[in-house]
Design a protein around this motif. Structure first.
Motif, PDB file in Angstrom:
ATOM      1  N   VAL A 154      56.319  19.906  31.515  1.00 25.41           N
ATOM      2  CA  VAL A 154      56.256  19.533  30.096  1.00 25.41           C
ATOM      3  C   VAL A 154      56.329  20.822  29.274  1.00 25.41           C
ATOM      4  CG1 VAL A 154      54.898  17.438  30.520  1.00 25.41           C
ATOM      5  CG2 VAL A 154      53.709  19.593  30.038  1.00 25.41           C
ATOM      6  N   TRP A 155      56.737  20.725  28.023  1.00 25.14           N
ATOM      7  CA  TRP A 155      56.817  21.922  27.198  1.00 25.14           C
ATOM      8  C   TRP A 155      55.438  22.440  26.821  1.00 25.14           C
ATOM      9  CZ3 TRP A 155      60.956  24.424  27.711  1.00 25.14           C
ATOM     10  CH2 TRP A 155      62.181  23.776  27.821  1.00 25.14           C
ATOM     11  N   ASN A 156      55.303  23.742  26.808  1.00 28.55           N
ATOM     12  CA  ASN A 156      54.076  24.406  26.379  1.00 28.55           C
ATOM     13  C   ASN A 156      54.019  24.395  24.843  1.00 28.55           C
ATOM     14  OD1 ASN A 156      51.708  25.877  26.523  1.00 28.55           O
ATOM     15  ND2 ASN A 156      52.534  27.472  27.845  1.00 28.55           N
ATOM     16  N   ILE A 157      53.051  25.102  24.270  1.00 28.88           N
ATOM     17  CA  ILE A 157      52.806  25.082  22.820  1.00 28.88           C
ATOM     18  C   ILE A 157      54.001  25.621  22.017  1.00 28.88           C
ATOM     19  CG2 ILE A 157      50.301  25.198  23.043  1.00 28.88           C
ATOM     20  CD1 ILE A 157      50.520  28.236  22.530  1.00 28.88           C
ATOM     21  N   PRO A 158      54.140  25.191  20.750  1.00 29.21           N
ATOM     22  CA  PRO A 158      55.271  25.617  19.921  1.00 29.21           C
ATOM     23  C   PRO A 158      55.430  27.141  19.829  1.00 29.21           C
ATOM     24  CG  PRO A 158      54.089  23.835  18.836  1.00 29.21           C
ATOM     25  CD  PRO A 158      53.300  24.182  20.056  1.00 29.21           C
ATOM     26  N   ILE A 164      63.255  26.091  20.091  1.00 28.05           N
ATOM     27  CA  ILE A 164      63.298  24.861  19.292  1.00 28.05           C
ATOM     28  C   ILE A 164      62.622  25.042  17.934  1.00 28.05           C
ATOM     29  CG2 ILE A 164      61.224  23.873  20.401  1.00 28.05           C
ATOM     30  CD1 ILE A 164      64.277  21.842  19.207  1.00 28.05           C
ATOM     31  N   THR A 165      61.563  25.864  17.878  1.00 31.70           N
ATOM     32  CA  THR A 165      60.843  26.022  16.606  1.00 31.70           C
ATOM     33  C   THR A 165      61.678  26.784  15.573  1.00 31.70           C
ATOM     34  OG1 THR A 165      59.708  28.012  17.389  1.00 31.70           O
ATOM     35  CG2 THR A 165      58.565  25.911  17.689  1.00 31.70           C
ATOM     36  N   ALA A 166      62.569  27.678  16.015  1.00 29.41           N
ATOM     37  CA  ALA A 166      63.424  28.410  15.069  1.00 29.41           C
ATOM     38  C   ALA A 166      64.174  27.436  14.166  1.00 29.41           C
ATOM     39  CB  ALA A 166      64.415  29.286  15.830  1.00 29.41           C
ATOM     40  N   THR A 167      64.662  26.353  14.757  1.00 24.69           N
ATOM     41  CA  THR A 167      65.407  25.361  13.979  1.00 24.69           C
ATOM     42  C   THR A 167      64.479  24.354  13.313  1.00 24.69           C
ATOM     43  OG1 THR A 167      67.327  25.578  15.420  1.00 24.69           O
ATOM     44  CG2 THR A 167      67.199  23.587  14.089  1.00 24.69           C
ATOM     45  N   PRO A 185      55.735   9.782  21.044  1.00 30.42           N
ATOM     46  CA  PRO A 185      56.535  10.713  21.836  1.00 30.42           C
ATOM     47  C   PRO A 185      57.009  11.904  21.010  1.00 30.42           C
ATOM     48  CG  PRO A 185      57.182   8.462  22.306  1.00 30.42           C
ATOM     49  CD  PRO A 185      56.222   8.396  21.156  1.00 30.42           C
ATOM     50  N   GLY A 186      57.029  13.072  21.642  1.00 27.15           N
ATOM     51  CA  GLY A 186      57.470  14.278  20.950  1.00 27.15           C
ATOM     52  C   GLY A 186      57.417  15.485  21.869  1.00 27.15           C
ATOM     53  N   MET A 187      58.139  16.522  21.505  1.00 24.95           N
ATOM     54  CA  MET A 187      58.302  17.718  22.336  1.00 24.95           C
ATOM     55  C   MET A 187      56.985  18.313  22.845  1.00 24.95           C
ATOM     56  SD  MET A 187      61.491  19.048  22.643  1.00 24.95           S
ATOM     57  CE  MET A 187      61.080  20.757  22.817  1.00 24.95           C
ATOM     58  N   PHE A 188      55.987  18.414  21.943  1.00 23.78           N
ATOM     59  CA  PHE A 188      54.771  19.161  22.290  1.00 23.78           C
ATOM     60  C   PHE A 188      53.558  18.255  22.482  1.00 23.78           C
ATOM     61  CE2 PHE A 188      57.466  22.103  19.748  1.00 23.78           C
ATOM     62  CZ  PHE A 188      57.798  22.957  20.803  1.00 23.78           C
ATOM     63  N   ARG A 189      53.820  17.008  22.752  1.00 20.23           N
ATOM     64  CA  ARG A 189      52.756  16.023  22.900  1.00 20.23           C
ATOM     65  C   ARG A 189      51.836  16.313  24.095  1.00 20.23           C
ATOM     66  NH1 ARG A 189      54.647  10.328  25.081  1.00 20.23           N
ATOM     67  NH2 ARG A 189      52.964   8.904  24.536  1.00 20.23           N
ATOM     68  N   ALA A 267      72.531  39.672  21.582  1.00 17.02           N
ATOM     69  CA  ALA A 267      72.388  38.999  22.885  1.00 17.02           C
ATOM     70  C   ALA A 267      71.290  37.940  22.767  1.00 17.02           C
ATOM     71  CB  ALA A 267      72.047  40.016  23.968  1.00 17.02           C
ATOM     72  N   VAL A 268      71.689  36.742  22.389  1.00 11.71           N
ATOM     73  CA  VAL A 268      70.715  35.675  22.103  1.00 11.71           C
ATOM     74  C   VAL A 268      70.296  34.975  23.393  1.00 11.71           C
ATOM     75  CG1 VAL A 268      70.304  33.547  20.805  1.00 11.71           C
ATOM     76  CG2 VAL A 268      71.694  35.366  19.795  1.00 11.71           C
ATOM     77  N   ALA A 269      69.113  35.370  23.901  1.00  5.61           N
ATOM     78  CA  ALA A 269      68.517  34.741  25.091  1.00  5.61           C
ATOM     79  C   ALA A 269      67.073  34.420  24.711  1.00  5.61           C
ATOM     80  CB  ALA A 269      68.576  35.681  26.283  1.00  5.61           C
ATOM     81  N   ILE A 270      66.849  33.186  24.289  1.00 10.84           N
ATOM     82  CA  ILE A 270      65.605  32.817  23.615  1.00 10.84           C
ATOM     83  C   ILE A 270      64.538  32.350  24.606  1.00 10.84           C
ATOM     84  CG2 ILE A 270      64.623  31.447  21.738  1.00 10.84           C
ATOM     85  CD1 ILE A 270      67.395  31.112  20.603  1.00 10.84           C
ATOM     86  N   ASP A 271      63.343  32.896  24.441  1.00 11.48           N
ATOM     87  CA  ASP A 271      62.233  32.593  25.348  1.00 11.48           C
ATOM     88  C   ASP A 271      61.780  31.143  25.243  1.00 11.48           C
ATOM     89  OD1 ASP A 271      62.046  35.184  26.334  1.00 11.48           O
ATOM     90  OD2 ASP A 271      60.797  35.835  24.663  1.00 11.48           O
ATOM     91  N   SER A 272      61.360  30.624  26.403  1.00 10.38           N
ATOM     92  CA  SER A 272      60.740  29.298  26.445  1.00 10.38           C
ATOM     93  C   SER A 272      59.553  29.321  27.399  1.00 10.38           C
ATOM     94  CB  SER A 272      61.750  28.246  26.915  1.00 10.38           C
ATOM     95  OG  SER A 272      62.020  28.436  28.301  1.00 10.38           O
ATOM     96  N   SER A 273      58.693  28.341  27.259  1.00  7.57           N
ATOM     97  CA  SER A 273      57.526  28.246  28.153  1.00  7.57           C
ATOM     98  C   SER A 273      57.213  26.778  28.422  1.00  7.57           C
ATOM     99  CB  SER A 273      56.310  28.924  27.517  1.00  7.57           C
ATOM    100  OG  SER A 273      55.152  28.668  28.282  1.00  7.57           O
ATOM    101  N   ALA A 274      56.989  26.484  29.690  1.00  6.11           N
ATOM    102  CA  ALA A 274      56.634  25.113  30.090  1.00  6.11           C
ATOM    103  C   ALA A 274      55.414  25.162  31.003  1.00  6.11           C
ATOM    104  CB  ALA A 274      57.799  24.473  30.832  1.00  6.11           C
TER     105      ALA A 274
END
Length: 281
Positions: A154-158, A164-167, A185-189, A267-274
């Protein structure tokens, strides 16, 4: 309440079918993005070569396809609400010559399988969107054999998911978006610490654990990032549909500025955390 759950499910089905062409178009990039989470799920499940594995909310096929490619005598059954997504999964299986892979369109809350059918259950980024998460985990546990393993991401905190938060945060500064109900339902639920491990424990699963797994959305350019968000991210498309052309352009300019500020070299390589959660029956 039952009617509300059914409405949410129908809405989810319609949304994911609508966006399946976008997911097909961007499959290589998105699967690269989500690979670390899938790899961790596979590592935790560690299925034997003859295992029967269920992949829930399978989308375009991962991590089920990779699991199937590792099995010898075993097979993977992938389920999803959206037939459009599973059609892409079947195409991907064919391209890769993976034959021990089946797809079934069904609801996680009504899995069409006997009790104690599967050796392992995987579910990468499905729980946040399930209308009834308690029923979903009970169903997954029901079809799991005693001693079987389950792992989900599942996705971690925003704050840890700028991709996704940039947009979305730029949109919310420009357009008034009604916040969803707390359990909608939602991304950070499922991001709150302890939420998913509690859900697993309350369902009666044992040896429950959670681990943070990071990744990068390797878009290379801001143009690719913006196009991707507008073709696979349902909340982005829904929100922007309320804006006129001038406001859309304003939002786009602000998103570009935000991303370019973070990645000045281009070089757009955007961090994510799950979070990857594990349990055993």
């Amino acid at each position: 309440m039952e009617l509300e759950i059914e409405q949410i499910r129908d809405q989810q089905k319609e949304t994911w079918n609508k966006f399946s062409p976008g997911w097909k178009k961007w499959d290589e990039l998105t699967m690269d993005f989500l690979k670390p989470m899938g790899d961790e799920i596979i590592k935790l499940l560690n299925p034997k070569s003859d295992a029967i594995v269920l992949d829930v909310a399978a989308g375009t096929g991962e991590p089920g396809l990779t699991i199937a490619s590792h099995l010898n005598g075993g097979k993977v059954i992938s389920t999803d609400l959206a037939e459009g997504m599973l059609e892409v999964a079947q195409e991907n299986a064919k391209k890769r010559g993976i034959k021990n892979f089946e797809t079934i369109v069904c609801d996680v809350c009504e899995l069409p399988f006997e009790d104690n059918t599967f050796d392992a259950v995987s579910c990468r980024f499905g729980f946040m969107f399930f209308p009834d998460m308690e029923l979903a985990i009970k169903e997954m546990k029901r079809v799991l054999k005693p001693g079987g393993k389950i792992a989900t991401a599942v996705w971690n905190i925003p704050d840890k998911n700028f991709w996704i938060t940039a947009t979305m945060e730029t949109i919310s500064k420009n357009i008034e978006i009604t916040p969803p109900p707390p359990r909608a339902p939602g991304m950070f639920r499922c991001a709150k610490e302890g939420f998913m491990t509690d859900l697993f424990s309350q369902a009666g699963l044992k040896n429950v654990s959670a681990k943070e797994v990071t990744g990068k959305l390797n878009c290379k350019t801001t143009d690719v990032y913006w196009s991707l968000m507008n073709e696979v991210a349902a909340p982005v498309v829904a929100a922007l549909s309320k804006a006129d052309e001038a406001l859309k352009q304003k939002i786009k300019t602000e998103v570009y500025s935000l991303v370019n500020e973070r990645y000045p070299e281009g070089a757009v390589a955007i961090d994510s955390s799950a979070l990857v959660i594990y349990g055993e029956k």
